[in-house]
Structures are given as structure tokens and as C-alpha cells.
Design an enzyme around this catalytic site. Sequence first.
Site, short mmCIF file in Angstrom:
data_model
loop_
_atom_site.label_atom_id
_atom_site.label_comp_id
_atom_site.label_asym_id
_atom_site.label_seq_id
_atom_site.Cartn_x
_atom_site.Cartn_y
_atom_site.Cartn_z
CG ASP A 27 -19.81 17.72 -10.47
OD1 ASP A 27 -19.68 16.50 -10.65
OD2 ASP A 27 -18.88 18.47 -10.10
CE LYS A 30 -21.97 14.89 -17.21
NZ LYS A 30 -21.57 16.02 -16.36
N GLY A 56 -18.43 10.63 -11.82
CA GLY A 56 -19.06 9.72 -10.86
C GLY A 56 -20.44 10.16 -10.44
CG HIS A 57 -23.83 9.27 -11.88
ND1 HIS A 57 -23.20 9.55 -13.09
CD2 HIS A 57 -24.57 8.19 -12.09
CE1 HIS A 57 -23.58 8.66 -13.97
NE2 HIS A 57 -24.41 7.82 -13.40
CB THR A 106 -10.39 13.48 -9.73
OG1 THR A 106 -9.81 12.92 -10.91
CG2 THR A 106 -11.54 14.40 -10.12
CD GLN A 141 -14.84 14.42 -16.81
OE1 GLN A 141 -14.60 14.17 -17.97
NE2 GLN A 141 -14.85 13.51 -15.87
CG ASP A 198 -35.14 20.72 -6.23
OD1 ASP A 198 -34.57 20.62 -7.34
OD2 ASP A 198 -34.80 20.07 -5.21
P1 IMP Z 1 -8.88 15.60 -13.76
O1 IMP Z 1 -9.96 15.29 -14.74
O2 IMP Z 1 -8.86 14.65 -12.60
O3 IMP Z 1 -7.55 15.75 -14.41
O4 IMP Z 1 -9.22 17.03 -13.10
C1 IMP Z 1 -9.15 18.23 -13.85
C2 IMP Z 1 -10.24 19.21 -13.45
O5 IMP Z 1 -11.50 18.69 -13.85
C3 IMP Z 1 -10.35 19.45 -11.95
O6 IMP Z 1 -10.76 20.78 -11.73
C4 IMP Z 1 -11.44 18.51 -11.50
O7 IMP Z 1 -12.10 18.94 -10.33
C5 IMP Z 1 -12.37 18.60 -12.72
N1 IMP Z 1 -13.20 17.41 -12.90
C6 IMP Z 1 -12.83 16.20 -13.35
N2 IMP Z 1 -13.86 15.35 -13.39
C7 IMP Z 1 -14.93 16.05 -12.95
C8 IMP Z 1 -16.32 15.72 -12.79
O8 IMP Z 1 -16.79 14.60 -13.07
N3 IMP Z 1 -17.10 16.73 -12.31
C9 IMP Z 1 -16.63 17.96 -12.04
N4 IMP Z 1 -15.36 18.32 -12.19
C10 IMP Z 1 -14.51 17.37 -12.64
#
Ligand code: IMP
Length: 424
Positions: free
Chosen positions: A12, A15, A39-40, A136, A227, A337
Site C-alpha cells: 500500500d 505503487k 488492489g487499487h 485478505t 504488496q 502531503d
Molecule cells: P494474504 O496475501 O491474503 O495471504 O495476506 C497475508 C498478509 O499480507 C496479510 O497481513 C495481509 O494484510 C497482507 N497483504 C496482502 N496483500 C496486501 C496488499 O496488497 N497490501 C497490503 N497488505 C497486503
Amino acid sequence: MADVILGIQWGDEGKGKIVDNLASKFEYVVRYQGGNNAGHTIVVDGKTYTLHLLPSGILYKNCKNVLANGVVIDLGELDMEMNQFEESFDSKGDIAEKSPLVGRLFISNKAHIILPYHILLDNANEKNRTKAIGTTGKGIGPAYADKISRCGIQIGDLYRLESLRSKIKANLDSISSRLPNNNLNLDSIMAELSGFAARFKPFITDTTLLLWDAQKQGKKILLEGAQGSMLDIDHGTYPFVTSSTTSIAGALSGTGLNTSDIGEVIGVAKAYCTRVGNGEFPTELLENELGEKLQEKGHEFGATTGRPRRCGWLDLVALRHAVRLNGCTKLALMKIDVLDNFEYINACVKYRYHNEEIEYVPDDLDVDPIYKEFVGWAGSVRGIRKFDDLPPEAQNYINFIEDFVGCKIAYISTSPEREDLIAR
Ligand code: IMP
């Protein structure tokens, strides 16, 4: 050459904005790991698009988009995302070749499929853990686990229906004890998959050969990470990580490109830190009004799950670690900002670990932060597009970060708008 953009915190980092800003300069944009856990949302001409799987280049007509072999794909989710760009096309009724995305989207025949049982297992595993990871819930971990255990289902399997059926049957048999009373049904899974086989046929190819060819022709390729490095399966805060290689190595294994194909490696970081899900977070401002201010001003809520993100000060020790890990050649510093009108700003420059001061990232990251305090700036940097127009306090903060991590900050984002970016 292939340039890489990857997150170097806990995901997050923003990117999406950098990829979106640069995508028009590239002929190929490639996702190489993760799935619809990322996701975005991007707003173009007043229309909002939500992307979890599709590369951001999908918004640029001249850009080819690739879901490479390292990605795990929920086909139902992909169908929905593609529908956003196929307005005149009925994905259930029309023949797939008519989709306007044909020739613009390429899906690897080696990418693995997220099946309904992966999602059930993800949620069941979370319930059974002493401390949940906070996934997630999209089935990412179990899909990658099957890949490593060599019982995963690849996209190419969709066109070998007989062996596909027996592989899925074996998988359903083996998980029945872990998922008692489930309503998984082999025939309905097969029926859905054969529908997807027709739907996705014109998009499926050997994306490694595609990218080698593009590389040979001198095309500009952008590899888009999902990620962040601190969530890397090997180098992150295990077990509170995701199940893929989010660091630079994933860009190679997830595409079939090699080190000599790679040009710039652009690491993306926020001017502060956030984390979703559980696990160590040394600079977290827990139950603290400055943490709440960061969350509110930065709109720090997950794009995929809507969960509030944990917020804290910038962790420079972890950032320097990630810059080294990925061999970043440039950095993008996002959301500066959000730090407007803070009386002071902290950045972690050392850790206290078992009563010692250390300057590296230990394996358990069970540390207390040691901060350097910066004077904040009054007023807003929002929308500023020249470094020299930033208040001296902001310039000072940015210059310190650059020196500390030893990497040029080439981009600074001063608002969510596409064009509000300082390039230097
Ligand atoms: P998973 O990828 O759903 O197995 O989640 C594993 C960990 O990665 C958890 O702490 C999620 O919150 C984190 N995570 C997975 N995808 C994202 C993302 O796109 N942004 C931030 N954290 C993520």
C-alpha cells in the site's frame, strides 16, 4: 529493458499511482506475483476503475498487459475486472475472440488458479491459528502452497479437461478431512472451469516467450510488483507475510526474465509507514492521536478488504534494508502531503534490541524504535510539482531519507492526482 516498480514497506505504498504515471511510457506492463489480494482504484475521466489483478497499463490503449507465470489467478475475479473494459462485449454470450482486450491482455499458461477450496482453506487456516495472520481471505496462501506441493492447477490445465478433473478430484479428496461438511462439488467446479476455458482462450499464451520476444525487439517493459518487501515470504516478517516473493527475485522467477534484462528498480515507499494485518511493526503509533491523524489524512483503509491500516512513523532501518535487498536504483516517496501541519515528524534510525542499539533488521523484528526528530512544516505541500517549491523542512526530511538509505529519491508525490508528482 525491463524496469521494475516494487513496494519496499508493508504494501500500500502507492505503487498504483507511480505505475499509472509511468505506464504510458511503456509498451508492456506485467504483473509477476500475488493475486487479487492487491488492489487499487484509478480514476480516469471521471470513471473509477478497480484493479486487483489487471496491470495498470490496461488504462492505456497502446499498452500490452501481461499476467505472468508467478501470479495466482481467481478467474471469476479476473472476469469481473475485464468486464469493466469490455462494455460492448458480453463475456457470457459473445465469442471470446470479440473481446476488445484481445491482443492487449496476455495470461500465462503457467500461472496457477485460485480455486474455491483455496478460499475456504484460507479462512479455515486463519481460524485455527493461535494468532491469525490477518490475510485478505482471497485464497492466496493455499494456492501458492499447492503450487509448491506440486498439486496446483495451472491455467494450461484448463485445456486438458480429463487430467484436470482427476487432479481436482485428488485435491478435493485430500482436503475433505480439513474441511468437513464443505459443499464443494467436483462437477460444479468442472462446469465453471470449462466455461472459463472458453472465456479466456484468446488471452492465454507462453508469456515468457512473449516477453523474451518483446525484449529482443527492444520494447519497453514495466514489471509491476504487488504488496511490499516486508511481506516477502523469505525476507519479510515471517509468518506474518504473504505467500509470494515480493522482492526483486520474484520479478525474475515470476516472468522468466533474467538479471541482464532488468534496467531500473524503482522502490516505492510512503513518507510514513502503514501495515494491514498482524505482525511486528516497530514504529506503529498505537492508540495515538498522531497515528489516527495519519490514518484519517492518508485515507488508510485497505483497497481490497476495507480494513483500517495500522499507521506509524517512517522506519528508515527497514527501508534501508529493503533498498539493499532489491538493489533499488531509484525511489519514489509517496504521500508527503499527509505530513502537512505536523509539529514534528519522527523517523526511526536505530532499533533497541535486547538492550542493545542495532542498525540492522533482526529476524523477529521484536524491537523498540530509536527516533530522529524533524521539525514539521506549516501549510500544505499538496500539488507542488517542483522540489525547490517545497518548504525547507520538507526538503530537509527528504534529503535525510535519501542520504540514510543511500538511494536517489527520483519521484515525490504531493497528492493523489496523477500529475502531482515531483520528478528529479
Ligand atoms: P494474504 O496475501 O491474503 O495471504 O495476506 C497475508 C498478509 O499480507 C496479510 O497481513 C495481509 O494484510 C497482507 N497483504 C496482502 N496483500 C496486501 C496488499 O496488497 N497490501 C497490503 N497488505 C497486503
